[in-house]
Design a protein around this motif. Structure first.
Motif, PDB file in Angstrom:
ATOM      1  N   GLY A   1     -25.842  97.371 -16.667  1.00  0.00           N
ATOM      2  CA  GLY A   1     -25.994  97.473 -15.228  1.00  0.00           C
ATOM      3  C   GLY A   1     -27.295  96.942 -14.689  1.00  0.00           C
ATOM      4  O   GLY A   1     -27.549  96.979 -13.494  1.00  0.00           O
ATOM      5  N   GLU A   2     -28.171  96.410 -15.554  1.00  0.00           N
ATOM      6  CA  GLU A   2     -29.461  95.882 -15.110  1.00  0.00           C
ATOM      7  C   GLU A   2     -29.306  94.434 -14.655  1.00  0.00           C
ATOM      8  O   GLU A   2     -28.753  93.608 -15.374  1.00  0.00           O
ATOM      9  CB  GLU A   2     -30.468  95.954 -16.259  1.00  0.00           C
ATOM     10  N   ALA A   3     -29.800  94.145 -13.466  1.00  0.00           N
ATOM     11  CA  ALA A   3     -29.734  92.766 -12.966  1.00  0.00           C
ATOM     12  C   ALA A   3     -30.617  91.857 -13.819  1.00  0.00           C
ATOM     13  O   ALA A   3     -31.772  92.178 -14.085  1.00  0.00           O
ATOM     14  CB  ALA A   3     -30.185  92.728 -11.512  1.00  0.00           C
ATOM     15  N   ARG A   4     -30.065  90.735 -14.243  1.00  0.00           N
ATOM     16  CA  ARG A   4     -30.831  89.816 -15.098  1.00  0.00           C
ATOM     17  C   ARG A   4     -30.743  88.369 -14.635  1.00  0.00           C
ATOM     18  O   ARG A   4     -31.287  87.485 -15.266  1.00  0.00           O
ATOM     19  CB  ARG A   4     -30.361  89.936 -16.552  1.00  0.00           C
ATOM     20  N   GLY A   5     -30.018  88.081 -13.570  1.00  0.00           N
ATOM     21  CA  GLY A   5     -30.036  86.739 -13.005  1.00  0.00           C
ATOM     22  C   GLY A   5     -29.048  85.788 -13.634  1.00  0.00           C
ATOM     23  O   GLY A   5     -28.076  86.183 -14.262  1.00  0.00           O
ATOM     24  N   PHE A   6     -29.337  84.497 -13.477  1.00  0.00           N
ATOM     25  CA  PHE A   6     -28.428  83.429 -13.873  1.00  0.00           C
ATOM     26  C   PHE A   6     -28.736  82.921 -15.281  1.00  0.00           C
ATOM     27  O   PHE A   6     -29.900  82.824 -15.676  1.00  0.00           O
ATOM     28  CB  PHE A   6     -28.556  82.247 -12.905  1.00  0.00           C
ATOM     29  N   TYR A   7     -27.670  82.556 -15.995  1.00  0.00           N
ATOM     30  CA  TYR A   7     -27.880  81.856 -17.263  1.00  0.00           C
ATOM     31  C   TYR A   7     -28.403  80.446 -16.993  1.00  0.00           C
ATOM     32  O   TYR A   7     -28.127  79.848 -15.954  1.00  0.00           O
ATOM     33  CB  TYR A   7     -26.560  81.746 -18.042  1.00  0.00           C
ATOM     34  N   GLN A   8     -29.127  79.916 -17.971  1.00  0.00           N
ATOM     35  CA  GLN A   8     -29.648  78.556 -17.849  1.00  0.00           C
ATOM     36  C   GLN A   8     -28.507  77.557 -17.690  1.00  0.00           C
ATOM     37  O   GLN A   8     -28.599  76.598 -16.931  1.00  0.00           O
ATOM     38  CB  GLN A   8     -30.477  78.208 -19.094  1.00  0.00           C
ATOM     39  N   ARG A   9     -27.415  77.767 -18.417  1.00  0.00           N
ATOM     40  CA  ARG A   9     -26.260  76.880 -18.312  1.00  0.00           C
ATOM     41  C   ARG A   9     -25.033  77.631 -18.817  1.00  0.00           C
ATOM     42  O   ARG A   9     -25.133  78.607 -19.566  1.00  0.00           O
ATOM     43  CB  ARG A   9     -26.460  75.603 -19.113  1.00  0.00           C
ATOM     44  N   VAL A  10     -23.852  77.146 -18.411  1.00  0.00           N
ATOM     45  CA  VAL A  10     -22.595  77.722 -18.869  1.00  0.00           C
ATOM     46  C   VAL A  10     -21.669  76.594 -19.273  1.00  0.00           C
ATOM     47  O   VAL A  10     -21.861  75.445 -18.893  1.00  0.00           O
ATOM     48  CB  VAL A  10     -21.924  78.585 -17.775  1.00  0.00           C
ATOM     49  N   ASN A  11     -20.666  76.932 -20.043  1.00  0.00           N
ATOM     50  CA  ASN A  11     -19.733  75.944 -20.553  1.00  0.00           C
ATOM     51  C   ASN A  11     -18.541  75.824 -19.606  1.00  0.00           C
ATOM     52  O   ASN A  11     -17.645  76.655 -19.630  1.00  0.00           O
ATOM     53  CB  ASN A  11     -19.279  76.346 -21.960  1.00  0.00           C
ATOM     54  N   LEU A  12     -18.552  74.802 -18.776  1.00  0.00           N
ATOM     55  CA  LEU A  12     -17.447  74.550 -17.857  1.00  0.00           C
ATOM     56  C   LEU A  12     -16.419  73.595 -18.447  1.00  0.00           C
ATOM     57  O   LEU A  12     -15.366  73.380 -17.859  1.00  0.00           O
ATOM     58  CB  LEU A  12     -17.979  73.978 -16.544  1.00  0.00           C
ATOM     59  N   ASN A  13     -16.735  72.997 -19.611  1.00  0.00           N
ATOM     60  CA  ASN A  13     -15.837  72.025 -20.251  1.00  0.00           C
ATOM     61  C   ASN A  13     -15.616  72.422 -21.702  1.00  0.00           C
ATOM     62  O   ASN A  13     -16.299  71.915 -22.595  1.00  0.00           O
ATOM     63  CB  ASN A  13     -16.432  70.611 -20.172  1.00  0.00           C
ATOM     64  N   PRO A  14     -14.695  73.344 -21.957  1.00  0.00           N
ATOM     65  CA  PRO A  14     -14.476  73.790 -23.339  1.00  0.00           C
ATOM     66  C   PRO A  14     -14.137  72.612 -24.252  1.00  0.00           C
ATOM     67  O   PRO A  14     -13.484  71.662 -23.865  1.00  0.00           O
ATOM     68  CB  PRO A  14     -13.282  74.743 -23.206  1.00  0.00           C
ATOM     69  N   GLY A  15     -14.601  72.707 -25.471  1.00  0.00           N
ATOM     70  CA  GLY A  15     -14.379  71.643 -26.440  1.00  0.00           C
ATOM     71  C   GLY A  15     -15.506  71.647 -27.440  1.00  0.00           C
ATOM     72  O   GLY A  15     -16.511  72.345 -27.269  1.00  0.00           O
ATOM     73  N   PRO A  16     -15.396  70.856 -28.505  1.00  0.00           N
ATOM     74  CA  PRO A  16     -16.424  70.869 -29.553  1.00  0.00           C
ATOM     75  C   PRO A  16     -17.824  70.573 -29.026  1.00  0.00           C
ATOM     76  O   PRO A  16     -18.776  71.266 -29.343  1.00  0.00           O
ATOM     77  CB  PRO A  16     -15.935  69.778 -30.517  1.00  0.00           C
ATOM     78  N   GLU A  17     -17.966  69.522 -28.200  1.00  0.00           N
ATOM     79  CA  GLU A  17     -19.304  69.181 -27.714  1.00  0.00           C
ATOM     80  C   GLU A  17     -19.795  70.212 -26.717  1.00  0.00           C
ATOM     81  O   GLU A  17     -20.959  70.619 -26.732  1.00  0.00           O
ATOM     82  CB  GLU A  17     -19.299  67.789 -27.074  1.00  0.00           C
ATOM     83  N   GLY A  18     -18.920  70.691 -25.844  1.00  0.00           N
ATOM     84  CA  GLY A  18     -19.324  71.715 -24.893  1.00  0.00           C
ATOM     85  C   GLY A  18     -19.756  72.983 -25.590  1.00  0.00           C
ATOM     86  O   GLY A  18     -20.756  73.596 -25.245  1.00  0.00           O
ATOM     87  N   ASP A  19     -18.994  73.388 -26.638  1.00  0.00           N
ATOM     88  CA  ASP A  19     -19.356  74.588 -27.374  1.00  0.00           C
ATOM     89  C   ASP A  19     -20.695  74.422 -28.073  1.00  0.00           C
ATOM     90  O   ASP A  19     -21.485  75.363 -28.167  1.00  0.00           O
ATOM     91  CB  ASP A  19     -18.277  74.920 -28.413  1.00  0.00           C
ATOM     92  N   ARG A  20     -20.961  73.209 -28.554  1.00  0.00           N
ATOM     93  CA  ARG A  20     -22.203  72.970 -29.275  1.00  0.00           C
ATOM     94  C   ARG A  20     -23.413  73.157 -28.368  1.00  0.00           C
ATOM     95  O   ARG A  20     -24.403  73.747 -28.763  1.00  0.00           O
ATOM     96  CB  ARG A  20     -22.195  71.545 -29.839  1.00  0.00           C
ATOM     97  N   TYR A  21     -23.315  72.672 -27.138  1.00  0.00           N
ATOM     98  CA  TYR A  21     -24.488  72.676 -26.273  1.00  0.00           C
ATOM     99  C   TYR A  21     -24.528  73.837 -25.295  1.00  0.00           C
ATOM    100  O   TYR A  21     -25.576  74.131 -24.745  1.00  0.00           O
ATOM    101  CB  TYR A  21     -24.557  71.357 -25.493  1.00  0.00           C
ATOM    102  N   CYS A  22     -23.431  74.503 -25.077  1.00  0.00           N
ATOM    103  CA  CYS A  22     -23.382  75.522 -24.026  1.00  0.00           C
ATOM    104  C   CYS A  22     -22.778  76.833 -24.504  1.00  0.00           C
ATOM    105  O   CYS A  22     -22.175  77.559 -23.739  1.00  0.00           O
ATOM    106  CB  CYS A  22     -22.591  75.007 -22.820  1.00  0.00           C
ATOM    107  N   SER A  23     -22.889  77.131 -25.787  1.00  0.00           N
ATOM    108  CA  SER A  23     -22.353  78.378 -26.291  1.00  0.00           C
ATOM    109  C   SER A  23     -22.998  79.556 -25.579  1.00  0.00           C
ATOM    110  O   SER A  23     -24.209  79.627 -25.422  1.00  0.00           O
ATOM    111  CB  SER A  23     -22.610  78.495 -27.792  1.00  0.00           C
TER     112      SER A  23
END
Length: 273
Positions: A1-23
């Motif tokens: 329940g503690e506010a922690r803000g935004f992630y640096q990045r998220v994976n909007l394009n699932p796939g091997p390369e997306g998973d590698r860089y945005c896990s």
């Protein structure tokens, strides 16, 4: 329940390369990113009105205020969370993030808190071998009175490098004090150009802004002719992950800031001569 803000990045394009860089398991929430986002919203308020962004700016400001801690000399905003909130990155304060928070608090009218952060920065961030942005960002955030901070990397050849790009010699800055590495951090060269252009040395600032022109890449995206800038001049100095034939968004942003003589860390804007 503690506010922690935004992630640096998220994976909007699932796939091997997306998973590698945005896990998600490797995602971080940086304090500096929250501050930069808040700074951007404050500038957008001037274009679109305060009401449009009131909710998100209030949430971001309150989050940074919640992370603020008093110190023996002034105070600081504690740093963010790493690896899907597993642990704090630097609970005792991160210099670059607190420069960002200083600027964000000033834009929000939290001037007393901003001055405490400046007191903490001035008491803890000292020396001649600090990261380049600690000099450039402090100069931009503090204003004309701090322009001499730029003299440190300008006069030190561990930072200031001269390389060959194509058929011309190019001068720029590495991210730290390292005499062995022959590379230019284009982001940091943009920082220095922007700082000089907005702090009273337009000729030097224009010189460094023009150095970036040598690295422009012609690209076509979706049938549209575009131009981009890579993150560094080459892959030396632990930059083996850089694709020098691909653009990097933050470098493009600092290029535009410099060419427009715009200082994002202070509200004032210097007119073009």
């Amino acid at each position: 329940g503690e506010a922690r803000g935004f992630y640096q990045r998220v994976n909007l394009n699932p796939g091997p390369e997306g998973d590698r860089y945005c896990s998600r398991l490797e995602s971080h929430r940086w304090t500096g990113d929250m501050a930069w986002l808040l700074i951007a919203y404050k500038y957008y308020e001037k274009l679109h009105g305060r009401d449009r962004y009131a909710e998100v700016t209030t949430l971001l400001r309150d989050l940074l205020l919640e992370w603020y801690r008093e110190a023996e000399d002034g105070g600081y905003v504690g740093h963010g969370w790493r690896q899907n909130d597993a642990y704090l990155h630097e609970p005792l304060g991160h210099p670059e993030a607190n420069i960002d928070c200083y600027a964000a608090f000033r834009l929000c009218g939290e001037t007393a808190r901003a001055e405490k952060i400046r007191t903490w920065l001035d008491s803890t961030v000292r020396g001649q071998s600090l990261p380049l942005d600690v000099y450039a960002w402090r100069a931009m955030a503090y204003g004309d009175s701090a322009a001499t901070l730029l003299d440190i990397p300008e006069r030190d050849l561990r930072y200031r490098k001269t390389l060959t790009a194509g058929d011309r010699e190019v001068m720029g800055f590495y991210h730290g004090a390292d005499i062995e590495v022959e590379n230019i951090w284009l982001d940091g060269t943009g920082h220095m150009a922007c700082a000089y252009l907005t702090l009273g040395d337009p000729l030097r600032g224009q010189f460094y802004a023009n150095q970036l022109d040598a690295f422009l890449i012609d690209r076509e995206i979706g049938g549209v002719a575009t131009r981009a800038l890579p993150y560094t001049a080459n892959t030396t100095g632990a930059y083996e992950w850089v694709r020098t034939d691909r653009g990097f968004v933050s470098v493009a942003a600092w290029y535009l800031f410099a060419k427009s003589r715009f200082n994002p860390l202070r509200l004032e804007r210097k007119p073009a001569p």
